[in-house]
Enzyme design. Structure first.
Site, mmCIF file in Angstrom:
data_model
loop_
_atom_site.group_PDB
_atom_site.id
_atom_site.type_symbol
_atom_site.label_atom_id
_atom_site.label_comp_id
_atom_site.label_asym_id
_atom_site.label_seq_id
_atom_site.Cartn_x
_atom_site.Cartn_y
_atom_site.Cartn_z
ATOM 1 N N ARG A 170 22.776 27.000 -8.274
ATOM 2 C CA ARG A 170 23.991 27.375 -8.986
ATOM 3 C C ARG A 170 24.372 26.202 -9.890
ATOM 4 O O ARG A 170 24.023 25.051 -9.610
ATOM 5 C CB ARG A 170 25.125 27.669 -8.006
ATOM 6 N N LYS A 195 27.626 27.310 -1.102
ATOM 7 C CA LYS A 195 28.852 28.014 -0.747
ATOM 8 C C LYS A 195 29.097 27.931 0.758
ATOM 9 O O LYS A 195 28.161 27.986 1.551
ATOM 10 C CB LYS A 195 28.760 29.487 -1.173
ATOM 11 N N HIS A 263 23.940 31.299 -14.904
ATOM 12 C CA HIS A 263 23.660 31.948 -13.617
ATOM 13 C C HIS A 263 22.499 32.925 -13.730
ATOM 14 O O HIS A 263 21.825 33.206 -12.728
ATOM 15 C CB HIS A 263 24.908 32.669 -13.114
ATOM 16 N N ARG A 266 19.326 31.466 -12.496
ATOM 17 C CA ARG A 266 19.164 31.545 -11.029
ATOM 18 C C ARG A 266 18.664 32.928 -10.630
ATOM 19 O O ARG A 266 17.775 33.062 -9.787
ATOM 20 C CB ARG A 266 20.494 31.224 -10.364
ATOM 21 N N HIS A 289 21.546 32.229 0.278
ATOM 22 C CA HIS A 289 22.316 33.443 0.563
ATOM 23 C C HIS A 289 22.602 33.522 2.055
ATOM 24 O O HIS A 289 21.706 33.345 2.882
ATOM 25 C CB HIS A 289 21.540 34.693 0.138
ATOM 26 N N TYR A 298 17.492 42.003 -5.340
ATOM 27 C CA TYR A 298 16.430 41.709 -6.294
ATOM 28 C C TYR A 298 15.247 42.655 -6.156
ATOM 29 O O TYR A 298 14.442 42.784 -7.077
ATOM 30 C CB TYR A 298 15.959 40.260 -6.118
#
Length: 320
Positions: A170, A195, A263, A266, A289, A298
């Site tokens: 990110r 995150k 982004h 990514r 994730h 994806y």
């Protein structure tokens, strides 16, 4: 120290303003929400309070507890009429529910109206990867060689974008790398705090290392070991906005749509690896994730269309 909107800028009564200020501190200090998320939640609450205030006095905590589901639905409908997206409405409802939970924990009562309102329906958006050639070009200083910009700035931007595409970072993660952790001198991995303060190890392939080395060789500013790896033209921490502007310039040079953002690089990293028949759980780990379901989005991208181009152009191609 957490910077929040002064309580008098929130449009509730004194008890609501005090509770909101405490809630915002809790989000940042205890729950470790990012500064951007705290700011967004604060804005959502302010908009909700402003909506309620239009129909009467500044709302108090008892008034919030007494709200009916129709009051919340009226706010959501008003925001929708203003063109707010379903994704933003969902976040707003999450913010209000978070504040309501805070009120409940502090003994102020339960805002039952918020739990009675359904979250807005929203079709999950698929990531929009860039064409492989465009992604590779973005991470090269050559495409901007004609710009009236210092060579080290072009090398810096190329290194940042190489980390986004070549390592799946990110933008905040790339700009958070310290000089002492720069992937150079044989260091082929980075420890990234993503995150939710979750840590992951990310491999850094040779082309990305080379881009960082080129930047370091040309950067005119001293870079203390515990300072940021990437700096602006005056030597301070590099702003994400500068990277976004660089990508906007590249969009024009490469003829790409507005969806070609930092982004998107990514997204491209993940999609192109998947097209190379990469393991989904390995890609989940690389991206950081929390849920495999997020990574599985994806799989809906047409990987067959990307495979041949990836094999020819992506830095990982042919290297295992």
């Amino acid at each position: 120290m957490l910077q929040t909107t002064p309580p008098d800028l929130l449009l509730g009564a004194a008890d609501v303003r005090a509770a909101a200020a405490a809630w915002l501190v809790t989000l940042k200090a205890e729950r470790r929400f990012s500064a951007n998320t705290v700011e967004a939640y604060e804005r959502d609450l302010r908009q909700f309070l402003a909506h309620l205030a239009r129909s009467g006095a500044a709302p108090t905590i008892p008034a919030l507890v007494a709200l009916k589901p129709r009051d919340v639905r009226a706010f959501m409908a008003a925001r929708r009429a203003e063109g707010v997206s379903g994704r933003s409405l969902m976040r707003a409802l999450a913010a209000l529910r978070s504040f309501a939970r805070h009120l409940d924990r502090e003994g102020h009562g339960t805002v039952s109206a918020l739990s009675a309102v359904r979250s807005p329906k929203m079709e999950r958006r698929l990531p929009r990867p860039l064409p492989v050639a465009a992604a590779v070009a973005m991470a090269s200083p050559d495409i901007r060689a004609g710009e009236d910009r210092p060579a080290w700035v072009l090398a810096r931007d190329a290194a940042v974008l190489a980390l986004l595409y070549g390592a799946g970072l990110r933008i905040g993660e790339a700009l958070g790398i310290l000089r002492k952790d720069a992937p150079v001198g044989g260091l082929d991995a980075l420890t990234i705090v993503g995150k939710g303060q979750k840590t992951r190890m990310v491999p850094v392939i040779a082309p990305v290392q080379a881009a960082v080395e080129e930047y370091l060789a040309t950067c005119p500013h001293p870079l203390p070991p515990d300072g940021p790896l990437f700096v602006g033209q005056k030597g301070g921490p590099l702003s994400p906005r500068i990277v976004q502007l660089a990508v906007a310039s590249l969009r024009g040079a490469l003829g790409l749509p507005d969806t070609a953002t930092p982004h998107a690089l990514r997204h491209s990293f993940a999609t192109h690896l998947l097209a190379r028949q990469g393991d989904l759980r390995a890609i989940q780990d690389l991206l950081g994730h929390a849920s495999l379901a997020t990574t599985q989005v994806y799989t809906k991208v047409d990987s067959a269309r990307l495979l041949s181009a990836f094999d020819a152009a992506h830095p990982r191609a042919g290297r295992g």
